[in-house]
Write a protein that holds these residues in place. Structure first.
Motif, PDB file in Angstrom:
ATOM      1  N   LEU A 120       0.817  -1.218   0.000  1.00 29.58           N
ATOM      2  CA  LEU A 120       0.000   0.000   0.000  1.00 29.58           C
ATOM      3  C   LEU A 120       0.848   1.264   0.000  1.00 29.58           C
ATOM      4  CD1 LEU A 120      -2.965  -0.817   2.413  1.00 29.58           C
ATOM      5  CD2 LEU A 120      -2.891  -0.903  -0.077  1.00 29.58           C
ATOM      6  N   ILE A 121       1.969   1.223   0.703  1.00 29.32           N
ATOM      7  CA  ILE A 121       2.840   2.399   0.752  1.00 29.32           C
ATOM      8  C   ILE A 121       3.429   2.680  -0.627  1.00 29.32           C
ATOM      9  CG2 ILE A 121       5.057   3.237   1.644  1.00 29.32           C
ATOM     10  CD1 ILE A 121       4.368   1.931   4.283  1.00 29.32           C
ATOM     11  N   GLU A 122       3.873   1.645  -1.314  1.00 26.76           N
ATOM     12  CA  GLU A 122       4.426   1.826  -2.658  1.00 26.76           C
ATOM     13  C   GLU A 122       3.344   2.314  -3.634  1.00 26.76           C
ATOM     14  OE1 GLU A 122       7.861  -1.652  -2.243  1.00 26.76           O
ATOM     15  OE2 GLU A 122       5.863  -2.122  -2.981  1.00 26.76           O
ATOM     16  N   LEU A 142       9.080   9.138  -5.642  1.00 34.53           N
ATOM     17  CA  LEU A 142       9.843   8.053  -6.242  1.00 34.53           C
ATOM     18  C   LEU A 142      10.506   7.196  -5.176  1.00 34.53           C
ATOM     19  CD1 LEU A 142      10.784   6.704  -8.841  1.00 34.53           C
ATOM     20  CD2 LEU A 142      12.758   8.251  -8.851  1.00 34.53           C
ATOM     21  N   ALA A 143      11.041   7.839  -4.133  1.00 35.53           N
ATOM     22  CA  ALA A 143      11.668   7.075  -3.046  1.00 35.53           C
ATOM     23  C   ALA A 143      10.640   6.195  -2.339  1.00 35.53           C
ATOM     24  CB  ALA A 143      12.327   8.032  -2.055  1.00 35.53           C
ATOM     25  N   ARG A 144       9.434   6.706  -2.177  1.00 33.41           N
ATOM     26  CA  ARG A 144       8.370   5.918  -1.544  1.00 33.41           C
ATOM     27  C   ARG A 144       7.946   4.770  -2.455  1.00 33.41           C
ATOM     28  NH1 ARG A 144       4.486   7.691   2.643  1.00 33.41           N
ATOM     29  NH2 ARG A 144       2.701   6.292   2.617  1.00 33.41           N
ATOM     30  N   PHE A 145       7.786   5.072  -3.743  1.00 29.17           N
ATOM     31  CA  PHE A 145       7.398   4.045  -4.711  1.00 29.17           C
ATOM     32  C   PHE A 145       8.461   2.956  -4.826  1.00 29.17           C
ATOM     33  CE2 PHE A 145       7.370   2.900  -9.396  1.00 29.17           C
ATOM     34  CZ  PHE A 145       6.359   1.963  -9.266  1.00 29.17           C
ATOM     35  N   GLU A 146       9.726   3.333  -4.726  1.00 29.52           N
ATOM     36  CA  GLU A 146      10.823   2.367  -4.839  1.00 29.52           C
ATOM     37  C   GLU A 146      11.008   1.534  -3.580  1.00 29.52           C
ATOM     38  OE1 GLU A 146      13.186   1.699  -7.489  1.00 29.52           O
ATOM     39  OE2 GLU A 146      11.441   2.511  -8.519  1.00 29.52           O
ATOM     40  N   LEU A 397       2.853  -5.911  21.950  1.00 26.96           N
ATOM     41  CA  LEU A 397       3.780  -6.101  20.825  1.00 26.96           C
ATOM     42  C   LEU A 397       3.017  -6.543  19.582  1.00 26.96           C
ATOM     43  CD1 LEU A 397       6.835  -7.853  22.535  1.00 26.96           C
ATOM     44  CD2 LEU A 397       6.692  -5.493  21.738  1.00 26.96           C
ATOM     45  N   ARG A 398       2.004  -7.381  19.779  1.00 26.30           N
ATOM     46  CA  ARG A 398       1.175  -7.813  18.645  1.00 26.30           C
ATOM     47  C   ARG A 398       0.425  -6.616  18.052  1.00 26.30           C
ATOM     48  NH1 ARG A 398      -3.850  -8.854  17.445  1.00 26.30           N
ATOM     49  NH2 ARG A 398      -4.542  -8.249  19.531  1.00 26.30           N
ATOM     50  N   ILE A 399      -0.099  -5.732  18.901  1.00 28.83           N
ATOM     51  CA  ILE A 399      -0.813  -4.543  18.422  1.00 28.83           C
ATOM     52  C   ILE A 399       0.128  -3.647  17.624  1.00 28.83           C
ATOM     53  CG2 ILE A 399      -1.945  -2.411  19.177  1.00 28.83           C
ATOM     54  CD1 ILE A 399      -3.108  -4.037  21.526  1.00 28.83           C
ATOM     55  N   ALA A 400       1.361  -3.493  18.114  1.00 29.65           N
ATOM     56  CA  ALA A 400       2.346  -2.687  17.384  1.00 29.65           C
ATOM     57  C   ALA A 400       2.626  -3.295  16.012  1.00 29.65           C
ATOM     58  CB  ALA A 400       3.634  -2.570  18.196  1.00 29.65           C
ATOM     59  N   SER A 401       2.760  -4.616  15.949  1.00 24.47           N
ATOM     60  CA  SER A 401       2.992  -5.296  14.668  1.00 24.47           C
ATOM     61  C   SER A 401       1.829  -5.073  13.717  1.00 24.47           C
ATOM     62  CB  SER A 401       3.178  -6.801  14.888  1.00 24.47           C
ATOM     63  OG  SER A 401       4.384  -7.071  15.562  1.00 24.47           O
ATOM     64  N   GLN A 402       0.615  -5.184  14.227  1.00 24.46           N
ATOM     65  CA  GLN A 402      -0.559  -5.020  13.378  1.00 24.46           C
ATOM     66  C   GLN A 402      -0.663  -3.595  12.838  1.00 24.46           C
ATOM     67  OE1 GLN A 402      -4.038  -6.396  15.500  1.00 24.46           O
ATOM     68  NE2 GLN A 402      -3.801  -8.454  14.669  1.00 24.46           N
ATOM     69  N   SER A 403      -0.258  -2.616  13.623  1.00 24.18           N
ATOM     70  CA  SER A 403      -0.290  -1.235  13.143  1.00 24.18           C
ATOM     71  C   SER A 403       0.617  -1.064  11.931  1.00 24.18           C
ATOM     72  CB  SER A 403       0.152  -0.284  14.264  1.00 24.18           C
ATOM     73  OG  SER A 403      -0.738  -0.337  15.351  1.00 24.18           O
ATOM     74  N   LEU A 404       1.812  -1.670  11.992  1.00 26.96           N
ATOM     75  CA  LEU A 404       2.737  -1.583  10.865  1.00 26.96           C
ATOM     76  C   LEU A 404       2.248  -2.419   9.688  1.00 26.96           C
ATOM     77  CD1 LEU A 404       6.167  -1.783  12.730  1.00 26.96           C
ATOM     78  CD2 LEU A 404       4.877   0.246  12.063  1.00 26.96           C
ATOM     79  N   GLU A 405       1.649  -3.574   9.974  1.00 30.55           N
ATOM     80  CA  GLU A 405       1.155  -4.426   8.901  1.00 30.55           C
ATOM     81  C   GLU A 405      -0.005  -3.783   8.157  1.00 30.55           C
ATOM     82  OE1 GLU A 405       0.427  -7.941  11.117  1.00 30.55           O
ATOM     83  OE2 GLU A 405       2.533  -8.545  11.158  1.00 30.55           O
ATOM     84  N   ARG A 406      -0.866  -3.084   8.893  1.00 29.05           N
ATOM     85  CA  ARG A 406      -1.952  -2.359   8.223  1.00 29.05           C
ATOM     86  C   ARG A 406      -1.409  -1.255   7.332  1.00 29.05           C
ATOM     87  NH1 ARG A 406      -4.757  -3.134  13.108  1.00 29.05           N
ATOM     88  NH2 ARG A 406      -3.973  -1.156  13.937  1.00 29.05           N
ATOM     89  N   LEU A 407      -0.318  -0.649   7.747  1.00 34.74           N
ATOM     90  CA  LEU A 407       0.267   0.441   6.969  1.00 34.74           C
ATOM     91  C   LEU A 407       0.728  -0.044   5.600  1.00 34.74           C
ATOM     92  CD1 LEU A 407       1.084   3.388   6.852  1.00 34.74           C
ATOM     93  CD2 LEU A 407       3.181   2.821   8.103  1.00 34.74           C
ATOM     94  N   VAL A 408       1.335  -1.221   5.547  1.00 32.99           N
ATOM     95  CA  VAL A 408       1.805  -1.750   4.264  1.00 32.99           C
ATOM     96  C   VAL A 408       0.763  -2.638   3.580  1.00 32.99           C
ATOM     97  CG1 VAL A 408       4.238  -1.634   4.871  1.00 32.99           C
ATOM     98  CG2 VAL A 408       2.952  -3.712   5.386  1.00 32.99           C
ATOM     99  N   GLY A 409      -0.333  -2.931   4.304  1.00 34.33           N
ATOM    100  CA  GLY A 409      -1.393  -3.740   3.711  1.00 34.33           C
ATOM    101  C   GLY A 409      -1.200  -5.228   3.878  1.00 34.33           C
ATOM    102  N   ARG A 410      -0.401  -5.631   4.880  1.00 36.09           N
ATOM    103  CA  ARG A 410      -0.171  -7.066   5.110  1.00 36.09           C
ATOM    104  C   ARG A 410      -0.470  -7.388   6.573  1.00 36.09           C
ATOM    105  NH1 ARG A 410       4.682  -6.008   2.174  1.00 36.09           N
ATOM    106  NH2 ARG A 410       5.899  -6.114   4.087  1.00 36.09           N
TER     107      ARG A 410
END
Length: 428
Positions: A120-122, A142-146, A397-410
């Motif tokens: 999602l970020i890309e 471009l840096a974000r897309f790459e 720690l699981r909640i923190a992981s999920q926050s990052l996973e939602r950000l990238v869409g995984r």
């Protein structure tokens, strides 16, 4: 929308144009290419082919991208033909008649995400790149897309997976001989180090947002202070209506300006005064809100203008209408009529802009970025404070992981199990 369909669309600009690029993606792509242009080309090699079936529609370049090594991860192809409206329409109709479907908005990129080619970020970076108007926006997008931000988030996620593996192994397998009951002494320090790394990255969000959305420059002051005239002089165009009638500007007018690769948004505001006009009063209210939100405020004052209004402390006080006479107690004097002082004012604006955007553009530039990282930081803070209650620490720690996973869409829970069993010799 279904991923079983083979989709087609014109991917270049609207015709007429020198070249038109027609893109295909889906499981029937190879069959469609054969149907309209004959033999399938070698992968990733442009080949000149006649385009048509019963009759020649055009002659152009055909390129074939077998999946998964394509933009969408599916079989893809592109037809590069002449940009004739009639020709493009005829080729699209032929492909549709042979079983393709017109793609919906963003469907090629959607398939790239679903097939793991982009996160999602890309994808957001790709969207920003397509809309980039300035050099700074282009570099940031471009840096974000790459994958610059995605790689950093993956590193944070890997650290979190290690931390979760440590603590969850002790919760679930404490009776195993090769799993120590106590957490390592450095466990809390590792959480703190991760917290500081994410917090440092988050500190660049404001700079990233400014690069993506522009530096907002408010032109403020009393009526007839010369705001619209200065806007026209800075933009080098007669954008705003200029009269000697007070209260001409009723709404916030936004004008984009590219200065040395950085986007500035000039805000022409209603003159600030008390008024019985409901329309003008609304304009004054919006002007005050724009001043409060602006990154730079130019406070304009002119000869014979009574200016007893409260100015923002950081405002640049600009004396306008210098061609009539100078105004005392100002930072700079300008004349929109003659151009005197305009270049110096632009230099002052850009000097402030450089302090707001110094260094490499931050990759954090979307509100979604800020929200996800704030959630992750809050969860890490709670986890560090709850090490005496391993169940609660592990949950945060699981909640923190999920926050990052939602950000990238995984949301990939299986990775935790993979890391856990790779770290400990359980079940051998």
């Amino acid at each position: 929308m279904t991923s079983a369909d083979t989709i087609v669309a014109l991917s270049s600009g609207a015709p007429p144009s020198g070249v038109a690029v027609i893109r295909l993606s889906g499981r029937d792509t190879a069959r469609l290419v054969r149907a309209v242009s004959g033999e399938l080309p070698e992968p990733r090699k442009l080949v000149l082919r006649p385009i048509g079936q019963d009759s020649l529609l055009d002659r152009g370049l055909v390129v074939w991208f077998p999946g998964p090594y394509s933009f969408t991860g599916e079989d893809c192809a592109e037809l590069q033909v002449h940009g004739s409206p009639a020709g493009v329409r005829a080729i699209l109709n032929l492909l549709i008649a042979n079983g393709a479907r017109l793609a919906e908005a963003g469907e090629f990129t959607r398939r790239a995400f679903e097939n793991g080619k982009l996160d999602l970020i890309e994808i957001e970076g790709l969207g920003d790149l397509l809309e980039a108007e300035t050099e700074n926006q282009r570099r940031q997008a471009l840096a974000r897309f790459e994958g610059g931000l995605s790689q950093r988030i993956d590193a944070w996620r890997d650290t979190l997976l290690d931390l979760r593996a440590e603590i969850e192994a002790r919760l679930d397998f404490s009776d195993e001989g090769d799993v120590d009951e106590a957490l390592p002494e450095e466990f809390g320090a590792q959480i703190l180090a991760l917290y500081k790394d994410i917090d440092t990255a988050l500190a660049g969000y404001a700079q990233g947002l400014i690069i993506r959305e522009g530096i907002r420059v408010a032109l403020a002051g009393a009526p007839n202070a010369g705001k619209s005239s200065l806007l026209n002089a800075l933009a080098k165009s007669d954008i705003a209506i200029v009269t000697d009638e007070a209260g001409t500007t009723r709404d916030v007018r936004q004008v984009p300006l590219n200065i040395d690769g950085q986007l500035y948004i000039l805000l022409d505001l209603a003159g600030l005064r008390d008024t019985d006009s409901k329309a003008e009063a609304e304009g004054v209210r919006r002007a005050r809100m724009a001043i409060a939100d602006a990154d730079i405020v130019l406070w304009l004052t002119a000869p014979d203008i009574e200016d007893d209004l409260d100015r923002p402390d950081n405002a640049i006080v600009v004396g306008t209408k210098f061609d009539l006479r100078a105004v005392a107690d100002v930072d700079i004097t300008v004349s929109a009529l003659t151009g005197d002082g305009i270049d110096e004012l632009v230099r002052r604006i850009t000097a402030i802009g450089e302090t707001l955007t110094q260094g490499e553009p931050s990759l954090l530039s979307h509100e979604r970025d800020r929200v996800a990282l704030m959630e992750a930081l809050a969860a890490l803070q709670r986890s560090a404070a709850q090490l005496s209650s391993p169940e609660l620490a592990a949950e945060n720690l699981r909640i923190a992981s999920q926050s990052l996973e939602r950000l990238v869409g995984r949301l990939d829970a299986e990775r935790v199990l993979d890391r856990l069993f790779a770290s400990f010799c359980i079940g051998k």
